[in-house]
Scaffold this motif. Structure first.
Motif, short mmCIF file in Angstrom:
data_model
loop_
_atom_site.label_atom_id
_atom_site.label_comp_id
_atom_site.label_asym_id
_atom_site.label_seq_id
_atom_site.Cartn_x
_atom_site.Cartn_y
_atom_site.Cartn_z
N CYS A 105 0.84 -1.32 -0.09
CA CYS A 105 -0.07 0.08 -0.18
C CYS A 105 0.94 1.38 0.09
O CYS A 105 0.44 2.31 -0.93
CB CYS A 105 -0.91 0.19 1.14
SG CYS A 105 -2.32 -1.37 1.29
N GLY A 106 1.95 1.21 0.65
CA GLY A 106 2.61 2.50 0.89
C GLY A 106 3.55 2.79 -0.45
O GLY A 106 3.79 3.89 -0.65
N SER A 109 1.05 4.34 -2.92
CA SER A 109 0.24 5.15 -2.02
C SER A 109 -0.89 6.01 -2.98
O SER A 109 -2.27 5.73 -2.60
CB SER A 109 0.78 5.96 -1.22
OG SER A 109 1.73 6.96 -1.90
N GLU A 110 -0.71 6.55 -4.08
CA GLU A 110 -1.24 7.07 -4.91
C GLU A 110 -2.78 6.37 -5.47
O GLU A 110 -3.83 6.80 -5.66
CB GLU A 110 -0.50 7.84 -6.16
CG GLU A 110 0.12 9.08 -5.77
CD GLU A 110 0.93 9.67 -6.83
OE1 GLU A 110 0.23 9.38 -7.90
OE2 GLU A 110 1.45 10.60 -6.78
N LEU A 113 -4.12 4.13 -1.43
CA LEU A 113 -4.64 5.09 -0.36
C LEU A 113 -5.99 5.17 -0.84
O LEU A 113 -7.00 4.94 0.23
CB LEU A 113 -3.92 6.41 0.04
CG LEU A 113 -4.52 7.33 0.94
CD1 LEU A 113 -4.37 6.46 2.10
CD2 LEU A 113 -3.80 8.60 0.88
N TRP A 176 -2.98 5.50 8.72
CA TRP A 176 -2.61 5.92 7.46
C TRP A 176 -3.50 6.43 6.60
O TRP A 176 -3.46 7.57 6.17
CB TRP A 176 -1.92 4.81 6.95
CG TRP A 176 -1.28 4.89 5.54
CD1 TRP A 176 -0.29 5.79 5.44
CD2 TRP A 176 -1.70 4.44 4.24
NE1 TRP A 176 0.33 5.71 3.93
CE2 TRP A 176 -0.46 4.69 3.53
CE3 TRP A 176 -2.66 3.43 3.64
CZ2 TRP A 176 -0.79 4.50 2.07
CZ3 TRP A 176 -2.86 3.10 2.28
CH2 TRP A 176 -1.84 3.89 1.50
N SER A 177 -4.79 5.90 6.74
CA SER A 177 -5.98 6.53 5.80
C SER A 177 -6.13 7.77 6.46
O SER A 177 -6.56 8.78 5.55
CB SER A 177 -6.89 5.42 5.82
OG SER A 177 -8.27 5.88 5.39
N GLY A 181 -2.33 9.27 4.04
CA GLY A 181 -1.08 8.96 3.51
C GLY A 181 0.13 9.66 4.31
O GLY A 181 1.27 9.50 3.97
N PRO A 185 3.84 4.37 7.13
CA PRO A 185 3.38 3.15 7.42
C PRO A 185 4.34 2.24 8.33
O PRO A 185 3.92 1.44 9.24
CB PRO A 185 3.03 2.51 5.95
CG PRO A 185 2.72 3.58 4.98
CD PRO A 185 3.78 4.55 5.49
#
Length: 207
Positions: A105-106, A109-110, A113, A176-177, A181, A185
């Motif tokens: 996810c990190g 992220s674009e 997220l 994180w959400s 972002g 993370p």
């Protein structure tokens, strides 16, 4: 005949996977940008450049696209735990396993997220996410029991440990959400596991 049919079969599988990936990407990005209720299957297939019939060959509904995405996350976590060294402390093995999905996810992220935010902010999708996590817990508990020589049905530890690890994962995702972002993370994961590591490594006392 066998030598020619296998390449053809492999080619067909790759083609199916390519179509499924394109549909998934188109659906997730549309759902994330416009909201779950605002997007129709017609919009998804138009964006992906396929027919509606093709969509339903792969997915039962637009919700099913997200559910499959979640299923792949759980598969990755379980596979990583299975591959960790057997002499590794449970807290270390579980953190590495959970980190696979969080790091993915990190790193994207674009793309990731908005999808994570969509899941956490849409009640129907959040319910499916929690439902999936329940299955992940059982899978991780079974693997922990195997690694430690425990009985998943009679020992308290496997399900408790799996549940703690997934609670850490859920908490990291939510923080994180909520930060859009901005929070790291890796730092969040380290902090979460610092809290639960003593309990995860106290295997004998939980038997």
């Amino acid at each position: 005949m066998t030598s020619t049919s296998r390449p053809q079969s492999s080619l067909a599988q790759r083609k199916r996977q390519l179509v499924a990936d394109e549909l998934t990407e188109a659906a997730l990005q549309l759902l994330a940008s416009k909201g779950f209720d605002a997007v129709t299957v017609d919009e998804i297939v138009t964006s992906a450049g396929v027919s509606k019939r093709t969509f339903f060959r792969y997915f039962a509904s637009k919700e099913d696209v997200v559910v499959q995405f979640l299923g792949e996350m759980g598969t990755g976590i379980h596979a990583e735990l299975t591959g960790r060294p057997l002499d590794e402390r449970p807290s270390v093995a579980l953190q590495h396993a959970i980190w696979v999905s969080m790091d993915a996810c990190g790193q994207q992220s674009e793309r990731a997220l908005p999808v994570v935010q969509l899941i956490l902010r849409t009640p129907a999708l959040l319910a499916r996410f929690l439902e999936r996590q329940a299955q992940w817990r059982e899978d991780l508990a079974a693997e922990l029991a195997r690694r430690l020589g425990l009985d998943a049905d009679t020992d308290l530890y496997p399900r408790m440990a799996a549940g703690m690890a997934l609670t850490a994962f859920d908490s990291v995702l939510r923080h994180w959400s909520a930060s859009d972002g901005a929070q790291d993370p890796a730092d969040l994961m380290d902090r979460a596991f610092a809290v639960i590591a003593p309990a995860l490594d106290a295997v004998r006392s939980a038997r």
